[in-house]
Design a protein around this motif. Structure first.
Motif, PDB file in Angstrom:
ATOM      1  N   UNK A   1       0.832  -1.171   0.000  1.00  0.00           N
ATOM      2  CA  UNK A   1       0.000   0.000   0.000  1.00  0.00           C
ATOM      3  C   UNK A   1       0.885   1.246   0.000  1.00  0.00           C
ATOM      4  N   UNK A   2       0.605   2.099  -0.950  1.00  0.00           N
ATOM      5  CA  UNK A   2       1.396   3.315  -1.098  1.00  0.00           C
ATOM      6  C   UNK A   2       0.761   4.464  -0.324  1.00  0.00           C
ATOM      7  N   UNK A   3       1.576   5.223   0.402  1.00  0.00           N
ATOM      8  CA  UNK A   3       1.113   6.351   1.198  1.00  0.00           C
ATOM      9  C   UNK A   3       1.279   7.627   0.367  1.00  0.00           C
ATOM     10  N   UNK A   4       0.184   8.329   0.041  1.00  0.00           N
ATOM     11  CA  UNK A   4       0.314   9.569  -0.733  1.00  0.00           C
ATOM     12  C   UNK A   4       0.174  10.772   0.197  1.00  0.00           C
ATOM     13  N   UNK A   5       0.970  11.767  -0.088  1.00  0.00           N
ATOM     14  CA  UNK A   5       0.920  12.988   0.714  1.00  0.00           C
ATOM     15  C   UNK A   5      -0.133  13.922   0.143  1.00  0.00           C
ATOM     16  N   UNK A   6      -0.783  14.624   1.018  1.00  0.00           N
ATOM     17  CA  UNK A   6      -1.784  15.595   0.585  1.00  0.00           C
ATOM     18  C   UNK A   6      -1.463  16.922   1.254  1.00  0.00           C
ATOM     19  N   UNK A   7      -1.701  18.006   0.555  1.00  0.00           N
ATOM     20  CA  UNK A   7      -1.439  19.327   1.102  1.00  0.00           C
ATOM     21  C   UNK A   7      -1.743  20.392   0.059  1.00  0.00           C
ATOM     22  N   UNK A   8      -1.384  21.584   0.350  1.00  0.00           N
ATOM     23  CA  UNK A   8      -1.642  22.687  -0.555  1.00  0.00           C
ATOM     24  C   UNK A   8      -0.602  22.674  -1.683  1.00  0.00           C
ATOM     25  N   UNK A   9      -1.073  22.923  -2.881  1.00  0.00           N
ATOM     26  CA  UNK A   9      -0.163  22.973  -4.028  1.00  0.00           C
ATOM     27  C   UNK A   9       0.451  24.359  -4.113  1.00  0.00           C
ATOM     28  N   UNK A  10       1.416  24.505  -4.968  1.00  0.00           N
ATOM     29  CA  UNK A  10       2.055  25.804  -5.167  1.00  0.00           C
ATOM     30  C   UNK A  10       1.050  26.822  -5.686  1.00  0.00           C
ATOM     31  N   UNK A  11       0.204  26.421  -6.626  1.00  0.00           N
ATOM     32  CA  UNK A  11      -0.816  27.327  -7.164  1.00  0.00           C
ATOM     33  C   UNK A  11      -1.801  27.733  -6.064  1.00  0.00           C
ATOM     34  N   UNK A  12      -2.227  26.796  -5.241  1.00  0.00           N
ATOM     35  CA  UNK A  12      -3.125  27.114  -4.130  1.00  0.00           C
ATOM     36  C   UNK A  12      -2.478  28.064  -3.140  1.00  0.00           C
ATOM     37  N   UNK A  13      -1.198  27.850  -2.861  1.00  0.00           N
ATOM     38  CA  UNK A  13      -0.468  28.726  -1.952  1.00  0.00           C
ATOM     39  C   UNK A  13      -0.373  30.141  -2.508  1.00  0.00           C
ATOM     40  N   UNK A  14      -0.131  30.281  -3.816  1.00  0.00           N
ATOM     41  CA  UNK A  14      -0.041  31.613  -4.440  1.00  0.00           C
ATOM     42  C   UNK A  14      -1.390  32.323  -4.396  1.00  0.00           C
ATOM     43  N   UNK A  15      -2.474  31.589  -4.601  1.00  0.00           N
ATOM     44  CA  UNK A  15      -3.810  32.199  -4.542  1.00  0.00           C
ATOM     45  C   UNK A  15      -4.114  32.668  -3.123  1.00  0.00           C
ATOM     46  N   UNK A  16      -3.828  31.848  -2.138  1.00  0.00           N
ATOM     47  CA  UNK A  16      -4.049  32.235  -0.737  1.00  0.00           C
ATOM     48  C   UNK A  16      -3.193  33.447  -0.389  1.00  0.00           C
ATOM     49  N   UNK A  17      -1.963  33.457  -0.826  1.00  0.00           N
ATOM     50  CA  UNK A  17      -1.065  34.582  -0.572  1.00  0.00           C
ATOM     51  C   UNK A  17      -1.582  35.863  -1.222  1.00  0.00           C
TER      52      UNK A  17
END
Length: 126
Positions: free
Chosen positions: A1-17
């Motif tokens: 079973x592969x563990x995938x990481x989840x989080x904010x992407x670079x595009x999402x971070x730029x929009x929030x910023x």
């Protein structure tokens, strides 16, 4: 079973910023307007606590008011924005002014400020 990481992407971070930056920019434009308004309120309350203010000439009251505003670097309140009228044994002081600041491109932010203070304290006149 592969563990995938989840989080904010670079595009999402730029929009929030960008959104946070826009709110910070608008706040920096609005803060001086409201700071000046609170200086006006403070000056009016200070005048109301002056002994003998109810027996003082309106020109002298206006002069005292603008001296208090000069200390706080208030630049938008002009003498034509201040109205002083006799009410009973004292004075009613009304200050009504408008501040317009450029915001972004052809958009402006407009603040309309109004304040009333009764000057009824009697006592010794300097």
């Amino acid at each position: 079973m592969r563990n995938s990481q989840r989080g904010i992407t670079l595009l999402g971070f730029i929009i929030v910023l960008a959104v946070v930056g826009l709110f910070a920019y608008v706040g920096m434009k609005l803060f001086p307007m409201y700071s000046e308004y609170y200086s006006v309120r403070s000056a009016m309350k200070g005048l109301a606590s002056e002994p003998g203010i109810a027996n003082t000439d309106p020109r002298k009251i206006q002069d005292l008011f603008f001296r208090r505003l000069y200390i706080s670097y208030s630049e938008n309140v002009k003498p034509e924005h201040v109205k002083i009228k006799r009410v009973g044994a004292g004075w009613q002081m009304d200050v009504k002014y408008e501040v317009r600041k450029p915001l972004i491109a052809n958009l402006d932010v407009v603040g309309k400020f109004e304040s009333t203070q009764m000057l009824t304290r009697t006592g010794a006149v300097d």
